[in-house]
Design a protein around this motif. Structure first.
Motif, PDB file in Angstrom:
ATOM      1  N   LEU A 102       0.828  -1.202   0.000  1.00  0.00           N
ATOM      2  CA  LEU A 102       0.000   0.000   0.000  1.00  0.00           C
ATOM      3  C   LEU A 102       0.865   1.256   0.000  1.00  0.00           C
ATOM      4  O   LEU A 102       1.948   1.268   0.571  1.00  0.00           O
ATOM      5  CB  LEU A 102      -0.906   0.014   1.245  1.00  0.00           C
ATOM      6  CG  LEU A 102      -1.916  -1.132   1.331  1.00  0.00           C
ATOM      7  CD1 LEU A 102      -2.491  -1.229   2.733  1.00  0.00           C
ATOM      8  CD2 LEU A 102      -3.018  -0.954   0.308  1.00  0.00           C
ATOM      9  N   MET A 103       0.370   2.302  -0.627  1.00  0.00           N
ATOM     10  CA  MET A 103       1.045   3.601  -0.623  1.00  0.00           C
ATOM     11  C   MET A 103       0.513   4.370   0.581  1.00  0.00           C
ATOM     12  O   MET A 103      -0.677   4.645   0.667  1.00  0.00           O
ATOM     13  CB  MET A 103       0.724   4.349  -1.918  1.00  0.00           C
ATOM     14  CG  MET A 103       1.245   5.755  -1.961  1.00  0.00           C
ATOM     15  SD  MET A 103       3.003   5.864  -2.253  1.00  0.00           S
ATOM     16  CE  MET A 103       3.130   5.246  -3.919  1.00  0.00           C
ATOM     17  N   ILE A 104       1.410   4.669   1.520  1.00  0.00           N
ATOM     18  CA  ILE A 104       1.001   5.364   2.736  1.00  0.00           C
ATOM     19  C   ILE A 104       1.740   6.685   2.828  1.00  0.00           C
ATOM     20  O   ILE A 104       2.955   6.744   2.703  1.00  0.00           O
ATOM     21  CB  ILE A 104       1.299   4.505   3.994  1.00  0.00           C
ATOM     22  CG1 ILE A 104       0.494   3.202   3.925  1.00  0.00           C
ATOM     23  CG2 ILE A 104       0.985   5.279   5.269  1.00  0.00           C
ATOM     24  CD1 ILE A 104       0.824   2.198   4.984  1.00  0.00           C
ATOM     25  N   ARG A 105       0.973   7.748   3.026  1.00  0.00           N
ATOM     26  CA  ARG A 105       1.559   9.085   3.141  1.00  0.00           C
ATOM     27  C   ARG A 105       0.997   9.720   4.413  1.00  0.00           C
ATOM     28  O   ARG A 105      -0.106  10.247   4.405  1.00  0.00           O
ATOM     29  CB  ARG A 105       1.197   9.924   1.917  1.00  0.00           C
ATOM     30  CG  ARG A 105       1.888  11.288   1.880  1.00  0.00           C
ATOM     31  CD  ARG A 105       1.394  12.103   0.727  1.00  0.00           C
ATOM     32  NE  ARG A 105       0.007  12.543   0.965  1.00  0.00           N
ATOM     33  CZ  ARG A 105      -0.887  12.785   0.009  1.00  0.00           C
ATOM     34  NH1 ARG A 105      -0.572  12.625  -1.254  1.00  0.00           N
ATOM     35  NH2 ARG A 105      -2.106  13.189   0.303  1.00  0.00           N
ATOM     36  N   ASN A 106       1.749   9.621   5.475  1.00  0.00           N
ATOM     37  CA  ASN A 106       1.326  10.237   6.740  1.00  0.00           C
ATOM     38  C   ASN A 106       2.065  11.539   6.916  1.00  0.00           C
ATOM     39  O   ASN A 106       3.301  11.557   6.954  1.00  0.00           O
ATOM     40  CB  ASN A 106       1.613   9.308   7.923  1.00  0.00           C
ATOM     41  CG  ASN A 106       0.482   8.325   8.181  1.00  0.00           C
ATOM     42  OD1 ASN A 106      -0.490   8.288   7.434  1.00  0.00           O
ATOM     43  ND2 ASN A 106       0.616   7.531   9.213  1.00  0.00           N
ATOM     44  N   GLU A 107       1.361  12.641   7.010  1.00  0.00           N
ATOM     45  CA  GLU A 107       1.980  13.948   7.125  1.00  0.00           C
ATOM     46  C   GLU A 107       2.872  14.045   8.353  1.00  0.00           C
ATOM     47  O   GLU A 107       3.923  14.628   8.322  1.00  0.00           O
ATOM     48  CB  GLU A 107       0.918  15.067   7.179  1.00  0.00           C
ATOM     49  CG  GLU A 107       0.420  15.498   5.821  1.00  0.00           C
ATOM     50  CD  GLU A 107      -0.532  14.504   5.176  1.00  0.00           C
ATOM     51  OE1 GLU A 107      -1.112  13.650   5.896  1.00  0.00           O
ATOM     52  OE2 GLU A 107      -0.705  14.558   3.959  1.00  0.00           O
ATOM     53  N   GLN A 108       2.432  13.433   9.464  1.00  0.00           N
ATOM     54  CA  GLN A 108       3.178  13.589  10.696  1.00  0.00           C
ATOM     55  C   GLN A 108       4.416  12.693  10.774  1.00  0.00           C
ATOM     56  O   GLN A 108       5.244  12.873  11.636  1.00  0.00           O
ATOM     57  CB  GLN A 108       2.281  13.345  11.916  1.00  0.00           C
ATOM     58  CG  GLN A 108       1.763  11.924  12.078  1.00  0.00           C
ATOM     59  CD  GLN A 108       0.431  11.712  11.392  1.00  0.00           C
ATOM     60  OE1 GLN A 108       0.068  12.411  10.456  1.00  0.00           O
ATOM     61  NE2 GLN A 108      -0.326  10.729  11.846  1.00  0.00           N
ATOM     62  N   SER A 109       4.555  11.726   9.874  1.00  0.00           N
ATOM     63  CA  SER A 109       5.710  10.833   9.948  1.00  0.00           C
ATOM     64  C   SER A 109       6.945  11.515   9.371  1.00  0.00           C
ATOM     65  O   SER A 109       6.865  12.330   8.477  1.00  0.00           O
ATOM     66  CB  SER A 109       5.431   9.520   9.222  1.00  0.00           C
ATOM     67  OG  SER A 109       5.473   9.721   7.845  1.00  0.00           O
ATOM     68  N   THR A 110       8.102  11.153   9.903  1.00  0.00           N
ATOM     69  CA  THR A 110       9.345  11.772   9.437  1.00  0.00           C
ATOM     70  C   THR A 110      10.041  10.899   8.420  1.00  0.00           C
ATOM     71  O   THR A 110      10.982  11.310   7.789  1.00  0.00           O
ATOM     72  CB  THR A 110      10.302  12.014  10.633  1.00  0.00           C
ATOM     73  OG1 THR A 110      10.486  10.788  11.339  1.00  0.00           O
ATOM     74  CG2 THR A 110       9.758  13.069  11.564  1.00  0.00           C
ATOM     75  N   GLY A 111       9.591   9.657   8.280  1.00  0.00           N
ATOM     76  CA  GLY A 111      10.271   8.740   7.389  1.00  0.00           C
ATOM     77  C   GLY A 111       9.626   8.694   6.082  1.00  0.00           C
ATOM     78  O   GLY A 111      10.061   8.381   5.057  1.00  0.00           O
TER      79      GLY A 111
END
Length: 111
Positions: A102-111
């Protein structure tokens, strides 16, 4: 036992369609999510974003649905992106090995 609820609101822009999900993605609600995404894919946008901010639960049926929808979007030349994925769901995706599917884009993640 309370019946699981899933609320889906759709926002369309020129480059993407954002589906804001609130509630539970499980065997009772996964077909509804599929229906909405399939409607969007009738005229596929470049990107479909599933905003999972309000998702409180996701079972194996829900996980399988997310993977299937990601593949369907890909076949339609669209990109399915999950955003604001909660820690519990990220952990489940890691444990099951589905995170890489899955393509995951979490704004709060730094990685």
């Amino acid at each position: 036992m309370e019946r699981a609820e899933l609320t889906i609101t759709v926002q369309r822009t020129a480059g993407e369609v954002v589906l804001n999900l609130t509630g539970e993605i499980d065997m009772l609600t996964a077909t509804r999510l599929s229906s909405v995404v399939n409607e969007v894919l009738a005229e596929p946008p470049p990107r479909i974003v599933l905003d999972l901010t309000g998702v409180t639960f996701c079972d194996s049926q829900g996980l399988g649905t997310l993977v299937v929808l990601s593949r369907k979007a890909s076949h339609a030349q669209s990109l399915l992106v999950l955003t604001n994925v909660g820690a519990f769901l990220l952990r489940v995706l890691d444990i099951t090995g589905l995170r890489s599917a899955l393509m995951i884009r979490n704004e709060q993640s730094t990685g």
